[in-house]
Design an enzyme around this catalytic site. Structure first.
Site, PDB file in Angstrom:
ATOM      1  N   LYS A 103      54.454  29.459  34.439  1.00  0.00           N
ATOM      2  CA  LYS A 103      54.705  29.505  33.233  1.00  0.00           C
ATOM      3  C   LYS A 103      55.822  28.417  33.019  1.00  0.00           C
ATOM      4  CE  LYS A 103      51.857  30.795  29.619  1.00  0.00           C
ATOM      5  NZ  LYS A 103      50.209  31.409  30.197  1.00  0.00           N
ATOM      6  N   ASN A 218      43.487  28.665  18.583  1.00  0.00           N
ATOM      7  CA  ASN A 218      42.479  27.935  20.053  1.00  0.00           C
ATOM      8  C   ASN A 218      41.543  29.087  20.398  1.00  0.00           C
ATOM      9  OD1 ASN A 218      40.955  25.271  21.389  1.00  0.00           O
ATOM     10  ND2 ASN A 218      42.383  26.547  23.156  1.00  0.00           N
TER      11      ASN A 218
HETATM   12  N1  GLU Z   1      47.183  28.993  28.903  1.00  0.00           N
HETATM   13  C1  GLU Z   1      45.906  29.092  29.510  1.00  0.00           C
HETATM   14  C2  GLU Z   1      46.453  30.864  30.094  1.00  0.00           C
HETATM   15  O1  GLU Z   1      47.064  31.324  30.298  1.00  0.00           O
HETATM   16  C3  GLU Z   1      45.918  28.134  30.376  1.00  0.00           C
HETATM   17  C4  GLU Z   1      46.533  27.827  31.477  1.00  0.00           C
HETATM   18  C5  GLU Z   1      45.852  26.470  32.103  1.00  0.00           C
HETATM   19  O2  GLU Z   1      45.266  26.115  31.858  1.00  0.00           O
HETATM   20  O3  GLU Z   1      46.821  25.953  33.375  1.00  0.00           O
HETATM   21  O4  GLU Z   1      45.571  31.161  31.202  1.00  0.00           O
END
Ligand code: GLU
Length: 414
Positions: A103, A218
């Site tokens: 992340k 979103n």
């Molecule tokens: N930010 C999104 C999540 O927490 C998507 C992560 C991604 O597609 O790599 O799942």
């Protein structure tokens, strides 16, 4: 108060007794493999320079390249990014994707920057992290406060530094530069599929009608539309400032159909008539958490009256609150399942980019459906057999996959 990371680790401890093998390798998940802290200098439109603090936490890569979003938020901290990195590793493993977990985050309120400043900040982040990311190393995507445009700038910067087009370096891009037509709605759609399958398996289909949704970004705006189309009665929605409540049901199509740049934007919340705290305490059948972490915690969990909770926000419920809900027979569809549609969508975008091709929106939705339905029935069976809740089942199976890969890879130096 325990930090977000400390509370997330508690879920690992809770799942540990259900692990069948390799339990001695569990400590590998107690800390990230690599944490990078960055300071990004940005020339602002007034000519002055500002330095922005940011992170990329590459949590675990036993199953494949690191993968996970980048968050732009004024309260983001290293601790938060670390916790989200761990959740991402578990999410990718839970759903069966060939990815590790990571992340990223920058401490900034993106609404306070103009487009040029935002572009410079996005490119600056990539410039610093360039040696550590890429299609086979670490593939970022959008998260809270970031969007397809930001992914386009980041991909472009990555390609400029590489000297060739590298569309597979990021996912969640606009369609014109290799993005998937389905990616934007994918997280919301995945959450909807999880709900549909759980209702079927628990024989609750048709019994759950009224819904309150916290968060209309979103993820929230899409799930609200899917719920409305399927005939659920959405009675309350909220953003960070407050929400709208009408027990007769909200006119979702009018409130959430604002289109911006070809994409569904946020729902338009009129004058708020309910606070976020009271939304969480509404007497509804289903509560959807699509805002930030820790929203249901020790201090408010006793007020929750919903029968089911769909946890779309990563870490939306703290471990103590989760235990209380379990005792009180509130069915929780946990984050690592409920919000995994986004990264499944990302996976098909990434695969298509490698092949220089594209999948249709319908194709990706069908694939999300397959992934989620299969994973859910495995988790549900496991939960039933072990007499544990769906979260512990999903976490245990995810952890077991990561530990098995760790063992097979043989790279523990142990
Ligand atoms: N930010 C999104 C999540 O927490 C998507 C992560 C991604 O597609 O790599 O799942």
């Amino acid at each position: 108060m325990a930090s977000f990371f400390d509370t997330t680790i508690k879920f690992l401890e809770k799942a540990a007794p259900s692990l069948d093998a390799n339990r001695e390798l569990l400590p590998i998940l107690y800390a990230p493999k690599r944490t990078v802290k960055v300071a990004i200098p940005v020339k602002m439109s007034n000519g002055k320079m500002r330095i922005f603090e940011g992170w990329r936490v590459q949590y675990n890569d036993a199953l494949g390249p690191f993968k996970g979003g980048i968050r732009f938020h004024q309260e983001t901290t290293e601790d938060e990014v670390k916790a989200l990195g761990l959740l991402m590793a578990l999410k990718n493993a839970a759903i069966g994707l060939p990815y590790g977990g990571a992340k990223g985050g920058i401490r900034v309120d993106p609404k306070t920057l103009d487009a040029i400043e935002l572009e410079r900040l996005s490119r600056g982040y990539v410039d610093i992290l360039y040696p550590l990311i890429g299609p086979s190393r670490d593939v970022p995507a959008p998260d809270v406060g970031t969007n397809p445009q930001i992914m386009a700038w980041m991909t472009d910067e990555f390609s400029l530094l590489s000297g060739f087009a590298e569309s597979a370096a990021f996912t969640g891009k606009p369609q014109i530069v290799g993005g998937s037509a389905a990616r934007n709605a994918a997280t919301g759609y995945g959450g909807f599929v999880v709900l549909r399958e759980v209702l079927k398996m628990t024989k609750n289909a048709g019994k759950i009608k009224t819904v309150a949704v916290q968060g209309v970004g979103n993820v929230g705006s899409h799930i609200i539309n899917f719920l409305d189309e399927a005939g659920f009665k959405v009675v309350a929605i909220s953003d960070s400032k407050g929400g709208m409540y009408d027990k007769k049901g909200l006119k979702v199509r009018e409130i959430c159909s604002k289109i911006s740049g070809g994409m569904l934007g946020q729902c338009e919340i009129g004058a708020p008539n309910i606070t976020n705290e009271s939304l969480l305490a509404l007497d509804v059948d289903l509560l959807v958490l699509a805002a930030m972490e820790g929203q249901i915690n020790e201090s408010n969990v006793k007020k929750v009256r919903a029968k089911m909770i769909l946890e779309m926000a990563n870490g939306g419920i703290t471990p103590l609150a989760d235990t209380y809900l379990e005792k009180n027979k509130v069915m929780v569809m946990p984050d690592i399942l409920a919000s995994s549609g986004g990264v499944v969508g990302s996976y098909f975008e990434w695969s298509a980019n490698w092949q220089r091709s594209a999948f249709s929106k319908e194709d990706v939705f069908t694939k999300i459906d397959d992934f989620m339905s299969r994973t859910l029935s495995e988790d549900y069976e496991f939960a039933k057999k072990r007499n544990i809740n769906l979260r512990s089942a999903a976490y245990s199976l995810a952890i077991m996959r990561i530990l098995e890969a760790t063992k097979v890879n043989g790279s523990t130096h142990a």
